[in-house]
Enzyme design. Structure first.
Site, PDB file in Angstrom:
ATOM      1  NE  ARG A  63      -1.221  34.850   2.226  1.00 31.98           N
ATOM      2  CZ  ARG A  63      -1.977  35.629   3.016  1.00 31.98           C
ATOM      3  NH1 ARG A  63      -1.475  36.134   4.133  1.00 31.98           N
ATOM      4  NH2 ARG A  63      -3.233  35.907   2.696  1.00 31.98           N
ATOM      5  CD  GLN A  86      -9.198  33.275  -4.536  1.00 32.59           C
ATOM      6  OE1 GLN A  86      -8.887  33.086  -5.709  1.00 32.59           O
ATOM      7  NE2 GLN A  86      -8.439  33.969  -3.707  1.00 32.59           N
ATOM      8  CG  ASP A 136      -3.507  31.940   1.716  1.00 32.27           C
ATOM      9  OD1 ASP A 136      -3.226  31.494   0.581  1.00 32.27           O
ATOM     10  OD2 ASP A 136      -4.565  32.553   1.965  1.00 32.27           O
TER      11      ASP A 136
HETATM   12  C1  S3P Z   1      -9.204  32.875  -0.419  1.00 31.25           C
HETATM   13  C2  S3P Z   1      -9.054  31.572  -0.802  1.00 31.25           C
HETATM   14  C3  S3P Z   1      -7.762  30.943  -1.063  1.00 31.25           C
HETATM   15  C4  S3P Z   1      -6.604  31.752  -0.480  1.00 31.25           C
HETATM   16  C5  S3P Z   1      -6.740  33.227  -0.749  1.00 31.25           C
HETATM   17  C6  S3P Z   1      -8.037  33.752  -0.192  1.00 31.25           C
HETATM   18  C7  S3P Z   1     -10.558  33.410  -0.209  1.00 31.25           C
HETATM   19  O1  S3P Z   1      -7.574  30.841  -2.464  1.00 31.25           O
HETATM   20  O2  S3P Z   1      -5.367  31.279  -0.975  1.00 31.25           O
HETATM   21  O3  S3P Z   1      -5.666  33.932  -0.161  1.00 31.25           O
HETATM   22  O4  S3P Z   1     -10.709  34.493   0.384  1.00 31.25           O
HETATM   23  O5  S3P Z   1     -11.518  32.748  -0.629  1.00 31.25           O
HETATM   24  P1  S3P Z   1      -8.168  29.600  -3.308  1.00 31.25           P
HETATM   25  O6  S3P Z   1      -9.608  29.597  -3.145  1.00 31.25           O
HETATM   26  O7  S3P Z   1      -7.777  29.865  -4.730  1.00 31.25           O
HETATM   27  O8  S3P Z   1      -7.484  28.391  -2.740  1.00 31.25           O
END
Ligand code: S3P
Length: 424
Positions: free
Chosen positions: A386, A167, A313
């Site tokens: 989840r 993210q 996840d």
């Molecule tokens: C996601 C990245 C992950 C994941 C989330 C979705 C994404 O989070 O846990 O459910 O779509 O980029 P982080 O980037 O904070 O690890």
């Protein structure tokens, strides 16, 4: 809504799971800032991705939704317009963190907010790098949402990721599209790379050489057709269920198996689980396959290091499989679990505890003794999709009926989860 899950003596059949959440979000976001139409099939109509659609509609983008077919009428890199109200991201961390990267450089201001869970999730991790690029992002809540973003001109930076987070990486990459110069991101531990794949598919110039990611702005992105594969994070519940419920044989069709996401397959295989990848193919640069699982005698394992972001996840449902294995399983380097929709180390240990399961919480993970027996009981979802689905999988091997309270939060990522489970 409460949901009662009965123990099962067997699970058999073929299922299709809903579209990938990460890819669905990105298809709407990138389609909105691309020129021309982006036609999305297999879109996940869960609440999180619908929040993304609602935000881009408020930013002046026309988006047609017809079941899981979505058409985004993109207006190009400079096509967004000022929203007349707050942008509500609901429960979605992906929405707020990625959209901030886009909004930081617009020639208007806006405010982003979400539900009570979003207001507890750290935003400094995007505010810091985006501010280094020249962004003006104000948190009126000590580093948490709501965020007020004042659009500014951005410049490229070189940034080393302190945590493996797709993210955060994606937020910087989106900002880089509008910044002057070439942005460089050093990613010591790889996180999911759907942003890099899809942005390049839309015409961006992003390269990754051994964890050094460069992004050079292009004049425009162009809309494309995207067929979203099934979400491996949703498939994981059925993989775990198929492995631990006696006399089971499940084929999960059309699942995305991007190597940055397949830690759960590697982990289950390392435990001796029967997980077979069949019918491999590719769609929009993303690898896709069917996954076959059968009841297996599992043995304990240690999860640590680079595999953690590749299955972050899936760790809650992995913990459920581990409590059936022979030996003690240890999960390390997974402190990121504490800042998800709930603190998943704490909530999983608390809720499985109500079913008679002992999980030892550690600073960066958990220790799970194997061959524990699940008792029936009542558990609370903590409004975390989840956690609800992981508890449902544990309930399948319980000694009676288990009730999940606030069970409808599965709508975030898997609206027909309980129906799919019943169909097996
Ligand atoms: C996601 C990245 C992950 C994941 C989330 C979705 C994404 O989070 O846990 O459910 O779509 O980029 P982080 O980037 O904070 O690890």
């Amino acid at each position: 809504m409460d949901k009662i899950i009965s123990a099962k003596t067997s699970l058999k059949g073929r299922i299709r799971i809903p579209g990938d959440k990460s890819i669905s979000h990105r298809a709407v976001m990138f389609g909105s800032i691309a020129k021309g139409d982006t036609n999305i099939t297999g879109f996940l109509t869960g609440d999180d991705c619908m929040s993304t659609i609602a935000c881009f509609k408020k930013l002046g983008i026309d988006i047609d939704v017809n079941g899981d077919n979505v058409t985004v009428h993109g207006k190009g890199l400079k096509g967004l317009s000022a929203p007349s109200e707050i942008l509500d991201v609901g429960n979605s961390g992906t929405t707020i963190r990625l959209i901030s990267g886009i909004l930081a450089s617009q020639d208007f201001d806006c405010v982003l907010n979400g539900d009570s869970s979003i207001q507890k999730r750290p935003m400094k991790r995007i505010i810091d790098p985006l501010s280094q690029m020249g962004a003006d992002i104000e948190s009126t809540n000590d580093g948490y949402a709501p965020l007020r973003i004042h659009g500014r001109r951005l410049k490229a930076i070189e940034y080393t990721m302190p945590v493996a987070s797709a993210q955060v990486k994606s937020s910087i990459l989106l900002a880089s599209l509008f910044a002057e110069g070439t942005t460089v991101i050093n990613e010591p531990v790889a996180s999911r790379n759907h942003t890099e794949i899809m942005l390049n598919y839309f015409g961006a110039d992003i390269k990754n050489k051994n964890g050094v990611i460069t992004s050079t702005p292009v004049k425009e992105l162009y809309g494309k057709d995207i067929d979203v594969p099934g979400d491996i994070s949703s498939a994981a519940f059925f993989m775990a269920a198929g492995l631990i419920v006696p006399d089971s044989h499940i084929i999960i069709e059309n699942v995305g198996i991007n190597p940055t996401r397949t830690g759960i397959i590697d982990a289950f295989k390392a435990m001796g689980g029967y997980v077979n990848i069949i019918n491999e193919r590719s769609s929009g640069g993303e690898p896709v396959a069917d996954i076959e699982v059968k009841t297996s005698k599992l043995k304990a394992t240690v999860l640590e290091g680079n595999i953690i972001p590749r299955m972050i996840d899936e760790i809650p449902v992995f913990a459920v499989a581990a409590l059936c294995a022979e030996g003690t399983t240890v999960v390390k380097n997974a402190e990121e679990l504490k800042v998800k929709e709930s603190n998943r180390i704490a909530t999983m240990s608390e809720e499985l505890g109500k079913l008679g399961i002992v999980i030892e919480e550690t600073d960066d993970g958990m220790i799970i003794k194997g061959e524990q027996k699940v008792k029936a009981g009542t558990v609370y979802s903590h409004m975390d999709h989840r956690v609800a689905m992981s508890c449902a999988v544990a309930a399948l091997i319980g000694d009676g009926d288990t009730t999940i309270t606030n069970a409808d939060c599965v709508g975030i990522s898997f609206p027909d989860f309980y129906e799919k489970l019943e169909s097996l």
